[in-house]
Design an enzyme around this catalytic site. Sequence first.
Site, PDB file in Angstrom:
ATOM      1  N   LYS A 173       0.791  -1.166  -0.113  1.00 55.31           N
ATOM      2  CA  LYS A 173      -0.044  -0.084  -0.111  1.00 55.31           C
ATOM      3  C   LYS A 173       1.034   1.200   0.038  1.00 55.31           C
ATOM      4  CE  LYS A 173      -3.466  -2.226   2.094  1.00 55.31           C
ATOM      5  NZ  LYS A 173      -5.127  -2.093   3.124  1.00 55.31           N
ATOM      6  N   TYR A 184     -12.348  -2.369  -3.552  1.00 60.09           N
ATOM      7  CA  TYR A 184     -13.002  -2.035  -2.037  1.00 60.09           C
ATOM      8  C   TYR A 184     -13.992  -2.217  -2.090  1.00 60.09           C
ATOM      9  CZ  TYR A 184      -8.062  -1.911  -0.088  1.00 60.09           C
ATOM     10  OH  TYR A 184      -6.914  -2.366   0.702  1.00 60.09           O
ATOM     11  N   ASN A 224      -1.811  -0.476   7.376  1.00 60.85           N
ATOM     12  CA  ASN A 224      -1.707  -1.690   7.701  1.00 60.85           C
ATOM     13  C   ASN A 224      -0.369  -1.706   7.014  1.00 60.85           C
ATOM     14  OD1 ASN A 224      -3.502  -1.695   6.022  1.00 60.85           O
ATOM     15  ND2 ASN A 224      -5.054  -3.381   7.430  1.00 60.85           N
ATOM     16  N   HIS A 280      -1.557  -5.577   1.150  1.00 55.17           N
ATOM     17  CA  HIS A 280      -3.043  -5.816   0.676  1.00 55.17           C
ATOM     18  C   HIS A 280      -2.929  -7.290   0.265  1.00 55.17           C
ATOM     19  CE1 HIS A 280      -7.322  -6.887  -1.074  1.00 55.17           C
ATOM     20  NE2 HIS A 280      -6.377  -6.797  -1.920  1.00 55.17           N
ATOM     21  N   GLU A 302      -8.996  -9.695  -7.871  1.00 56.76           N
ATOM     22  CA  GLU A 302      -8.530  -8.545  -7.477  1.00 56.76           C
ATOM     23  C   GLU A 302      -7.252  -9.166  -8.685  1.00 56.76           C
ATOM     24  OE1 GLU A 302      -7.698  -9.771  -3.534  1.00 56.76           O
ATOM     25  OE2 GLU A 302      -9.524  -8.952  -2.952  1.00 56.76           O
TER      26      GLU A 302
HETATM   27  P1  DAT Z   1      -7.834  -7.011   4.764  1.00 55.13           P
HETATM   28  O1  DAT Z   1      -6.856  -5.776   4.493  1.00 55.13           O
HETATM   29  O2  DAT Z   1      -7.236  -7.245   6.458  1.00 55.13           O
HETATM   30  O3  DAT Z   1      -8.232  -7.910   3.582  1.00 55.13           O
HETATM   31  P2  DAT Z   1     -10.694  -5.656   5.273  1.00 55.13           P
HETATM   32  O4  DAT Z   1     -10.822  -6.423   3.766  1.00 55.13           O
HETATM   33  O5  DAT Z   1     -11.567  -5.961   6.770  1.00 55.13           O
HETATM   34  O6  DAT Z   1      -9.159  -6.506   6.192  1.00 55.13           O
HETATM   35  O7  DAT Z   1     -10.791  -4.098   5.469  1.00 55.13           O
HETATM   36  C1  DAT Z   1     -10.091  -3.783   3.833  1.00 55.13           C
HETATM   37  C2  DAT Z   1      -9.098  -2.857   4.589  1.00 55.13           C
HETATM   38  O8  DAT Z   1      -9.942  -1.528   5.175  1.00 55.13           O
HETATM   39  C3  DAT Z   1      -7.938  -3.518   5.522  1.00 55.13           C
HETATM   40  O9  DAT Z   1      -6.930  -3.576   4.873  1.00 55.13           O
HETATM   41  C4  DAT Z   1      -7.785  -1.576   6.351  1.00 55.13           C
HETATM   42  C5  DAT Z   1      -9.164  -0.924   6.322  1.00 55.13           C
HETATM   43  N1  DAT Z   1     -10.143  -0.982   7.162  1.00 55.13           N
HETATM   44  C6  DAT Z   1     -10.668  -2.607   7.885  1.00 55.13           C
HETATM   45  N2  DAT Z   1     -11.827  -1.757   9.217  1.00 55.13           N
HETATM   46  C7  DAT Z   1     -11.434  -1.009   9.051  1.00 55.13           C
HETATM   47  C8  DAT Z   1     -11.307  -0.298  10.048  1.00 55.13           C
HETATM   48  N3  DAT Z   1     -12.498  -1.108  11.560  1.00 55.13           N
HETATM   49  N4  DAT Z   1     -11.043   1.134  10.416  1.00 55.13           N
HETATM   50  C9  DAT Z   1     -10.712   1.712   9.283  1.00 55.13           C
HETATM   51  N5  DAT Z   1      -9.715   1.519   8.172  1.00 55.13           N
HETATM   52  C10 DAT Z   1     -10.048  -0.195   8.371  1.00 55.13           C
HETATM   53 MG    MG Z   2     -10.244  -8.097   2.723  1.00 56.04          MG
END
Ligand code: DAT
Ligand code: MG
Length: 148
Positions: free
Chosen positions: A9, A49, A112, A115, A126
């Site tokens: 990212k 997303y 974080n 991805h 994707e």
């Molecule tokens: P991952 O990236 O582990 O697959 P995800 O698909 O649930 O996680 O979410 C996509 C991204 O969205 C994640 O990497 C960071 C952001 N995100 C997820 N939960 C969040 C939250 N509660 N607050 C802010 N950003 C969040």
């Molecule tokens: Mg995800």
Amino acid sequence: MEKTFIMVKPDGVQRNLIGDIVNRFEKKGFKLAGGKLMQIPSSLAEEHYGEHKEKPFFGELVEFITSGPVFAMVWEGENVIATARQMMGKTNPSEALPGTVRGDFGLTVGKNVIHGSDSPESAQREIGLFFNGEELLNYEKNDQNWLY
Ligand code: DAT
Ligand code: MG
């Protein structure tokens, strides 16, 4: 062989973590099928997303992922989708174990670092969003006989 979509990212690119992250997947034994530095347009970010469209953090997420270059990759190997998720660590870096990318480099869920696709369906979707056929290479690698 299974393939997954992995992306460093914008925070990871700015913090010079591309090399470390590529190194982890290489050393593990996975094979790089494609990779490129790119700036994601908003339309692609929103589609990528899409599952989070209704979440309160969606706007922030799209803004962040389009805020600077990302390094998009496709990695290949046995069980690469689930294994890459393990190597990334939990979504929230405060819960990610040391030794994982997010556990080693991240502090907050909003930034974080990495991805990775979470299932075979998302991997296929994707990879198709980010890469066209010619960008993914099918080639022999000498280490494979020592891995499989
Ligand atoms: P991952 O990236 O582990 O697959 P995800 O698909 O649930 O996680 O979410 C996509 C991204 O969205 C994640 O990497 C960071 C952001 N995100 C997820 N939960 C969040 C939250 N509660 N607050 C802010 N950003 C969040
Ligand atoms: Mg995800």
